[in-house]
Design an enzyme around this catalytic site. Sequence first.
Site, PDB file in Angstrom:
ATOM      1  N   GLU A 173      -4.935   3.698   6.226  1.00  0.00           N
ATOM      2  CA  GLU A 173      -4.631   3.491   4.804  1.00  0.00           C
ATOM      3  C   GLU A 173      -5.252   4.640   3.999  1.00  0.00           C
ATOM      4  O   GLU A 173      -4.721   5.064   2.979  1.00  0.00           O
ATOM      5  CB  GLU A 173      -5.238   2.151   4.363  1.00  0.00           C
ATOM      6  CG  GLU A 173      -5.058   1.872   2.890  1.00  0.00           C
ATOM      7  CD  GLU A 173      -5.632   0.515   2.465  1.00  0.00           C
ATOM      8  OE1 GLU A 173      -5.410  -0.488   3.164  1.00  0.00           O
ATOM      9  OE2 GLU A 173      -6.309   0.485   1.424  1.00  0.00           O
ATOM     10  N   SER A 180     -10.911  -0.380   3.457  1.00  0.00           N
ATOM     11  CA  SER A 180     -10.131  -0.588   4.689  1.00  0.00           C
ATOM     12  C   SER A 180      -9.616   0.759   5.187  1.00  0.00           C
ATOM     13  O   SER A 180      -8.876   1.434   4.465  1.00  0.00           O
ATOM     14  CB  SER A 180      -8.938  -1.483   4.419  1.00  0.00           C
ATOM     15  OG  SER A 180      -9.385  -2.695   3.870  1.00  0.00           O
ATOM     16  N   ARG A 239       0.835  -1.215   0.000  1.00  0.00           N
ATOM     17  CA  ARG A 239       0.000   0.000   0.000  1.00  0.00           C
ATOM     18  C   ARG A 239       0.870   1.264   0.000  1.00  0.00           C
ATOM     19  O   ARG A 239       0.537   2.275   0.605  1.00  0.00           O
ATOM     20  CB  ARG A 239      -0.939   0.041   1.212  1.00  0.00           C
ATOM     21  CG  ARG A 239      -1.907  -1.090   1.282  1.00  0.00           C
ATOM     22  CD  ARG A 239      -2.913  -1.089   0.118  1.00  0.00           C
ATOM     23  NE  ARG A 239      -3.795  -2.235   0.252  1.00  0.00           N
ATOM     24  CZ  ARG A 239      -3.538  -3.448  -0.248  1.00  0.00           C
ATOM     25  NH1 ARG A 239      -2.442  -3.652  -0.966  1.00  0.00           N
ATOM     26  NH2 ARG A 239      -4.372  -4.434  -0.068  1.00  0.00           N
TER      27      ARG A 239
HETATM   28  C1  LIG Z   1     -15.534  -0.391  -0.795  1.00  0.00           C
HETATM   29  C2  LIG Z   1     -14.072  -0.139  -1.046  1.00  0.00           C
HETATM   30  C3  LIG Z   1     -13.206  -1.193  -1.209  1.00  0.00           C
HETATM   31  C4  LIG Z   1     -11.842  -0.984  -1.437  1.00  0.00           C
HETATM   32  N1  LIG Z   1     -11.020  -2.063  -1.607  1.00  0.00           N
HETATM   33  C5  LIG Z   1      -9.702  -1.884  -1.845  1.00  0.00           C
HETATM   34  C6  LIG Z   1      -8.834  -3.003  -2.044  1.00  0.00           C
HETATM   35  O1  LIG Z   1      -9.256  -4.150  -2.034  1.00  0.00           O
HETATM   36  N2  LIG Z   1      -7.519  -2.770  -2.259  1.00  0.00           N
HETATM   37  C7  LIG Z   1      -7.008  -1.498  -2.309  1.00  0.00           C
HETATM   38  O2  LIG Z   1      -5.801  -1.361  -2.515  1.00  0.00           O
HETATM   39  N3  LIG Z   1      -7.808  -0.409  -2.124  1.00  0.00           N
HETATM   40  C8  LIG Z   1      -9.134  -0.576  -1.907  1.00  0.00           C
HETATM   41  N4  LIG Z   1      -9.948   0.500  -1.714  1.00  0.00           N
HETATM   42  C9  LIG Z   1      -9.359   1.856  -1.716  1.00  0.00           C
HETATM   43  C10 LIG Z   1      -9.476   2.601  -3.080  1.00  0.00           C
HETATM   44  O3  LIG Z   1     -10.481   2.070  -3.867  1.00  0.00           O
HETATM   45  C11 LIG Z   1      -8.175   2.551  -3.860  1.00  0.00           C
HETATM   46  O4  LIG Z   1      -7.116   3.071  -3.101  1.00  0.00           O
HETATM   47  C12 LIG Z   1      -8.268   3.313  -5.192  1.00  0.00           C
HETATM   48  O5  LIG Z   1      -7.108   3.115  -5.955  1.00  0.00           O
HETATM   49  C13 LIG Z   1      -8.477   4.816  -4.974  1.00  0.00           C
HETATM   50  O6  LIG Z   1      -8.763   5.379  -6.235  1.00  0.00           O
HETATM   51  P1  LIG Z   1      -9.456   6.795  -6.383  1.00  0.00           P
HETATM   52  O7  LIG Z   1      -9.413   7.138  -7.832  1.00  0.00           O
HETATM   53  O8  LIG Z   1     -10.794   6.775  -5.756  1.00  0.00           O
HETATM   54  O9  LIG Z   1      -8.456   7.704  -5.563  1.00  0.00           O
HETATM   55  P2  LIG Z   1      -8.793   8.998  -4.690  1.00  0.00           P
HETATM   56  O10 LIG Z   1      -9.470   8.598  -3.429  1.00  0.00           O
HETATM   57  O11 LIG Z   1      -9.450  10.031  -5.521  1.00  0.00           O
HETATM   58  O12 LIG Z   1      -7.316   9.479  -4.339  1.00  0.00           O
HETATM   59  C14 LIG Z   1      -6.483   8.719  -3.495  1.00  0.00           C
HETATM   60  C15 LIG Z   1      -5.136   9.454  -3.368  1.00  0.00           C
HETATM   61  O13 LIG Z   1      -4.475   9.474  -4.612  1.00  0.00           O
HETATM   62  C16 LIG Z   1      -4.291  10.820  -5.081  1.00  0.00           C
HETATM   63  N5  LIG Z   1      -4.585  10.754  -6.515  1.00  0.00           N
HETATM   64  C17 LIG Z   1      -5.725  10.313  -7.120  1.00  0.00           C
HETATM   65  N6  LIG Z   1      -5.587  10.332  -8.450  1.00  0.00           N
HETATM   66  C18 LIG Z   1      -4.339  10.803  -8.705  1.00  0.00           C
HETATM   67  C19 LIG Z   1      -3.594  11.054  -9.899  1.00  0.00           C
HETATM   68  N7  LIG Z   1      -4.098  10.828 -11.113  1.00  0.00           N
HETATM   69  N8  LIG Z   1      -2.339  11.554  -9.780  1.00  0.00           N
HETATM   70  C20 LIG Z   1      -1.799  11.796  -8.567  1.00  0.00           C
HETATM   71  N9  LIG Z   1      -2.453  11.579  -7.404  1.00  0.00           N
HETATM   72  C21 LIG Z   1      -3.702  11.075  -7.474  1.00  0.00           C
HETATM   73  C22 LIG Z   1      -5.246  11.669  -4.285  1.00  0.00           C
HETATM   74  O14 LIG Z   1      -4.762  12.982  -4.138  1.00  0.00           O
HETATM   75  C23 LIG Z   1      -5.288  10.918  -2.955  1.00  0.00           C
HETATM   76  O15 LIG Z   1      -4.175  11.259  -2.174  1.00  0.00           O
HETATM   77  C24 LIG Z   1     -11.330   0.321  -1.488  1.00  0.00           C
HETATM   78  C25 LIG Z   1     -12.209   1.419  -1.315  1.00  0.00           C
HETATM   79  C26 LIG Z   1     -13.573   1.187  -1.112  1.00  0.00           C
HETATM   80  C27 LIG Z   1     -14.503   2.354  -0.962  1.00  0.00           C
END
Ligand SMILES: Cc1cc2nc3c(=O)[nH]c(=O)nc-3n(C[C@H](O)[C@H](O)[C@H](O)COP(=O)(O)OP(=O)(O)OC[C@H]3O[C@@H](n4cnc5c(N)ncnc54)[C@H](O)[C@@H]3O)c2cc1C
Length: 437
Positions: free
Chosen positions: A430, A334, A260
């Site tokens: 996380e 998580s 992570r």
């Molecule tokens: C129900 C649920 C289940 C999940 N299960 C998992 C799992 O099994 N495994 C796992 O690893 N994660 C899991 N996650 C967490 C999440 O889905 C992941 O971390 C996902 O990759 C986040 O993507 P996002 O586009 O929503 O990021 P965001 O929440 O929009 O951003 C996350 C971070 O990345 C930065 N960011 C976003 N996009 C960019 C970009 N293009 N360039 C630079 N920085 C950027 C943001 O500033 C922030 O700091 C889960 C979340 C939920 C709600």
Amino acid sequence: MSLEFPLYRALNGSDTLYRIDGLRHFVEWQPLGKSRWLVHEHVAEIYPSQVLVQSLIQAEDAQVKLSREEWNSRRLKREEPEQEHTVGTIAKTAADPAIQEGIDLASWTTFGISAHAAHWISARSDDDVRFALSWRQERNSALLVMGGGSNMLMHADWEGLALHVGIRGVRVLKDEDGRIEVVVGAGENWHDWVMYAMKNGWHGLENLALIPGQVGASPMQNIGAYGVELKDRFLWLEAIHVQTGSLKRFDATACEFGYRESIFKSSEKGQWIIVRVAFSLEENAPLQTGYGAIQQELKALPEQSWTHSDVAKAVMHIRSTKLPDPKELGNAGSFFKNPVLSSDEFKPLQTAHPQVAHYPQSDGSFKVAAGWLIEQAGWKGKHRGTHGVHVNQALVLVHYGGATGADIWQLAEDIMHDVRLKYGVQLEPEVNQIGRH
Ligand SMILES: Cc1cc2nc3c(=O)[nH]c(=O)nc-3n(C[C@H](O)[C@H](O)[C@H](O)COP(=O)(O)OP(=O)(O)OC[C@H]3O[C@@H](n4cnc5c(N)ncnc54)[C@H](O)[C@@H]3O)c2cc1C
């Protein structure tokens, strides 16, 4: 201060155009017939491209410097190229996108907590990203980069610019002997991309099905689930530097992936905007069925018949029964990482609590199930009116409606404090904490 990149050049006495995106990256538009362009993208890792990019920057002899407007009008004299070398968005130079004011991020984040961004923009191309960066530099605004908002907790209104990365597009770079290299725009939805890859017979990502969010955020924390991590199928990514606007390609080593973790969460935090990610997939990728829960799901089928699609379906079924759907109940997956303990730290914990759920790691350390610690400490299903701990999964904090980021964080702190007291283990969030003072 203004962005250094991109720089615009033309070849003296010819229609050839260049856009220099960074010290090691430029794109060349060569005229083709009367109305078309042939577009080459160069990553200048080796001689002679490195020499060429330096001479382009200096524009000493053969090249002339152009403003963005001059360059654009020369480029638009010809038609758009039918097919560019990388994701289609790289060459887009349409009108600048609109900045919006006072947007509530509740519907842009899966926690669904109300927090207003003073300014908001969705960038559909590299140029849009650079436009947003110059806009906020001119105003000295704080920058929040957003994908799907599924891994962030907003603690307060955002006084600066929230930049949603909406760059789309999927392009095959190579398809040879059952190995496929594909580059995907950062704004593509992660699960849709996994399904698209499956449909095309490009395998290796099926265990990561149904993870919310966008492709661009996937390298941020090296997303992982059911024995597979992003890094297993990662080729490279391209990102734009927040201060200079330069584009840089990072391979897996440069990303410093860990559990992570990546360089974008540590030493390079807040420095880069990821605009596209390239993957290496296989038609015959080995099935990853090591996890007990997956085996359990597949046991009705004869093992010889298991397919990538069966694994994806199993993962989706497990996830939809175990994890709350953010469309129905606000959450960010998580909330805590599983703590990784050295053997010396783990042994006393195991002696005191022989049942502790753990996974031995290849380097001799032990990953302890944070969900087990939280559940044993009595937090599973705890309800604080507007928010609480999920009833089926103690790792997930949930928002029933009306909570603030500070409310959720208070619950998280109480859990961390209690787990530290009872087990001597420090939990770490996380989820990214945005605007916490
Ligand atoms: C129900 C649920 C289940 C999940 N299960 C998992 C799992 O099994 N495994 C796992 O690893 N994660 C899991 N996650 C967490 C999440 O889905 C992941 O971390 C996902 O990759 C986040 O993507 P996002 O586009 O929503 O990021 P965001 O929440 O929009 O951003 C996350 C971070 O990345 C930065 N960011 C976003 N996009 C960019 C970009 N293009 N360039 C630079 N920085 C950027 C943001 O500033 C922030 O700091 C889960 C979340 C939920 C709600």
